[in-house]
Structures are given as C-alpha cells and as structure tokens.
Scaffold this active site. Structure first.
Site, PDB file in Angstrom:
ATOM      1  CD  GLN A 146      -4.028   0.724  -1.370  1.00 45.10           C
ATOM      2  OE1 GLN A 146      -4.325   1.196  -2.465  1.00 45.10           O
ATOM      3  NE2 GLN A 146      -4.106   1.427  -0.259  1.00 45.10           N
TER       4      GLN A 146
ATOM      5  CG  ASN B 262      -0.194  -0.232   2.514  1.00 46.65           C
ATOM      6  OD1 ASN B 262       0.493  -1.244   2.680  1.00 46.65           O
ATOM      7  ND2 ASN B 262      -0.313   0.691   3.457  1.00 46.65           N
TER       8      ASN B 262
ATOM      9  CB  CYS C  46      -2.566   2.308   8.980  1.00 45.52           C
ATOM     10  SG  CYS C  46      -3.985   1.717   8.043  1.00 45.52           S
TER      11      CYS C  46
END
Length: 384
Positions: free
Chosen positions: A183, A155, A327
């Site tokens: 993704q 990602n 994240c």
C-alpha cells in the site's frame, strides 16, 4: 463497458488501480510477438530474459535495492507467504514470529497457519491512533523469534507504521524483519536500507501495474525456504515460468512511480485534506480513524455518525468506494482494524474508506463530498 458518463467516481485505489497507459504499452509486445520463455537459450528466450532482468532493476531502483535482491511472484500475497513461511522454515531453531494485531490477511492468515503447525505467534497491540508502539512490541521478542512482520501502512485505516524503529528491535534480537509495502509503494518513499528491513512485499495492482504479479525484496544473505517446489526459477525461491508481460508491467510501473511520486504525493494529500474538510463541514461528528498525519496521503477512513457505511455507499451509486479492505468485500462484520485500535463494535461496523489516485480530480472530490453528505443527511433523518 460503462460509458464515460455512467462511470462512478472511483475512490477505491487502495483496493486496486487501473493499469497505467505507459505500463500497458510496455507489456503489449510480450502479449503478442515476444512470446519466448526466459529460460530458453534462443533469441526469443533471450529477449524475454532481458526484459525480466530490466524489470528487476526497475523494481529494485524504486526501493533502493539491487536487482539481485528482487524475486518475482504472482501477487503480493504470495510474496508475503514466501517471506513469512520461508523465513521460519529456514530457521527451525527459532520457532516464533511477532506480528501486529491488525495485519492484512496475507500476513494474518499466514501467521495463523504457522500457529496451527506449531510455531509460536505473538501479536502486538495497536495504539488508538492506529500505530504499533515499538516498545510494546519489543516486549514480545525473544531469542527464539525468527521474524517480525508488520505492514508498512494499514490498508484500511491508512496509518503508516514506525518500521525503522521496529526493525532495530529485530536486529537487537537477531530476528529478520519483514514488511508488507504493497500500500505504500508509489505513495510515500520506501527505501529498504532506511527502513532496515530484510524482506519487503510488493503488489503490482496497487501500483498501476496488472493484477497477477508481485515481488519480494530479499536482502542479500537472507536465507529462505521456498513455499512452492519445482524448477530453479527466481533463484529457486519461486519456481514456475515467469509472467513476462506482468513483470515488464511491474517494472515500468515502478519506474513511473519513482519519477512522479513526489509531485503526486503532494497533490493527493491536498485533495485528501480538501475532501476531509468538506465532509467535516457538512457532517457534524464525522470521525477520522487513525493518526491525523502519519498516514497515507491518499486515504481517509471515516465513520458517519448514526449511519452504517454499507447503507451510505448503497445510497450513492455514483461513488465507487468501500467499507474496508477488498479482501473482506461483502462482509458486514465489524472492521477488524478498528476493533484492534479499541473502537466499539457498534461503531466499527460502519466506516467508509475513501482512497484517491492518479486520475482523481478536484471536481470529483467536491462532487463526492456533496453526494456523501447529502446521503448521510437523508439516512440520518430516517434513522432518527
């Protein structure tokens, strides 16, 4: 709400995508008058149930799966938890998992949780080009291995992994194969049979569907133990009343992706390469991380020499981009993905991820390249 003129150029599509207009239109009836519970036997419930089952077929069609192989969840993270923990719990005679050294936290943290609870976890090293070598990974697999889990595309760096080759390793050892495809869906072709996977993670908000909905592909005959206990929704694998509007949105988003993916993939690749070319012409020493071709068509992960990515993006508020996975937002620590491919810590702290999407235009990429290059020149001069 920002005015159109005040909106930055959005280059963070790997973090999340806006809801597509057609997706929102499909959802609206189930946010208003169609409020039934899909488990209810009356007319309201039947209409909700039919909408969920239509969406199940739409999701399956995008990945070459049957509707009965799709389990809806609240997110891609939940889907990966169900796949990994559920597969290990269903095979107590095989207390071992093989993964890679640079997975998304949804996988990495789940594997770490298993490790704390007595399951062996082996992590395959990643090559300097950002790809896992199937041969090296194979050396970690044994008759005790329940599952191999490797993401379809990283990602952050954007490199696409050789999942079909890794899946053949899994089959030779009787292990299950899971990949997180959050993704890649809608960006490159994803076919569960061509990949050879038993389990595949889908996240709605990476696909122009809403946040709060995801799905897990579970190949017929694959045994899983539920992670959440409750009633018998989703074949007992994911109890809880279904998020009907979100599921309908995910189904519609998959239908659109199936129809438009080829043309959009070519358009994004051309824009990505044009952006990279303009940056390289203005920023001597710019480093593109990861494999030059085996990568997502919309993603650049680049380091600007002598300038930290957080400083650079702070200097260009006209661009909405990131220094890596959402994240890890707010962290200035070296990027784990770059450390995994051997980038020195001092360079791993400063990359910028530029990810393009459906609304990205030629004019925006040209403007973004100009702004980033100008800011780099200013910051590099100050640093010198």
């Amino acid at each position: 709400m920002l005015s159109t003129e005040a909106r930055p150029i959005y280059l963070d599509y790997n973090a999340t995508t806006p809801i597509a207009p057609d997706v929102l239109e499909a959802m609206l009836p189930f946010l208003r008058e169609e409020h039934g519970n899909p488990s209810s036997a009356h007319a309201y419930g039947r209409r909700a149930h039919e909408a969920v089952e239509q969406a199940r077929s739409q999701v399956g069609a995008l990945i070459g799966a049957g509707a009965d192989e799709i389990v809806f969840t609240a997110s891609g993270t939940e889907a990966s938890n169900l796949a990994i923990r559920g597969a290990v719990a269903a095979r107590p005679d095989r207390p071992h998992v093989v993964t890679s050294a640079f997975e998304h936290p949804a996988t990495a943290a789940t594997c770490a949780w298993l490790e704390r609870h007595g399951v062996g976890v082996s992590r395959a090293a990643v090559e300097s080009d950002g790809r896992v070598a199937p041969g090296k990974l194979a050396a970690l697999v044994s008759a005790r291995t329940a599952l191999i889990t490797v993401m379809h595309a990283n990602n952050e760096i954007g490199t696409v992994q050789p999942i079909a080759q890794i899946a053949r390793v899994a089959r030779r050892h009787g292990a299950l194969m899971h990949t997180d495809a959050a993704q890649t869906l809608g960006k490159i072709p994803v076919d569960v049979d061509a990949l050879g996977v038993d389990l595949l993670t889908i996240g709605g908000h990476k696909l122009y569907a809403p946040k709060g909905v995801g799905a897990l592909y579970v190949r017929r005959g694959t045994r899983l133990e539920p992670v959440i206990t409750g009633a018998g929704h989703e074949r007992g694998l994911r109890p809880g009343t279904e998020n009907v509007a979100g599921i309908v949105g995910l189904g519609r988003a998959c239908e659109i992706a199936e129809r438009e993916m080829l043309g959009e993939r070519m358009r994004l690749r051309a824009l990505r390469d044009e952006l990279l070319g303009k940056l390289r012409s203005r920023v001597p020493g710019l480093v593109l991380h990861g494999h030059p071709t085996e990568r997502l068509p919309n993603t650049l992960f680049v380091s600007f020499p002598g300038v930290d990515g957080n400083q650079l993006l702070a200097a260009v508020p006209q661009i909405a981009a990131s220094t890596g996975s959402a994240c890890h937002a707010g962290s200035h620590a070296p990027c784990a993905s770059l450390l995994a491919i051997g980038v020195p810590p001092e360079r791993a702290a400063g990359p910028v991820r530029l990810s393009l999407g459906r609304a990205t235009t030629v004019e925006e990429t040209e403007r973004a390249a100009e702004l980033l290059a100008r800011a780099w020149q200013t910051l590099a001069t100050i640093a010198a």
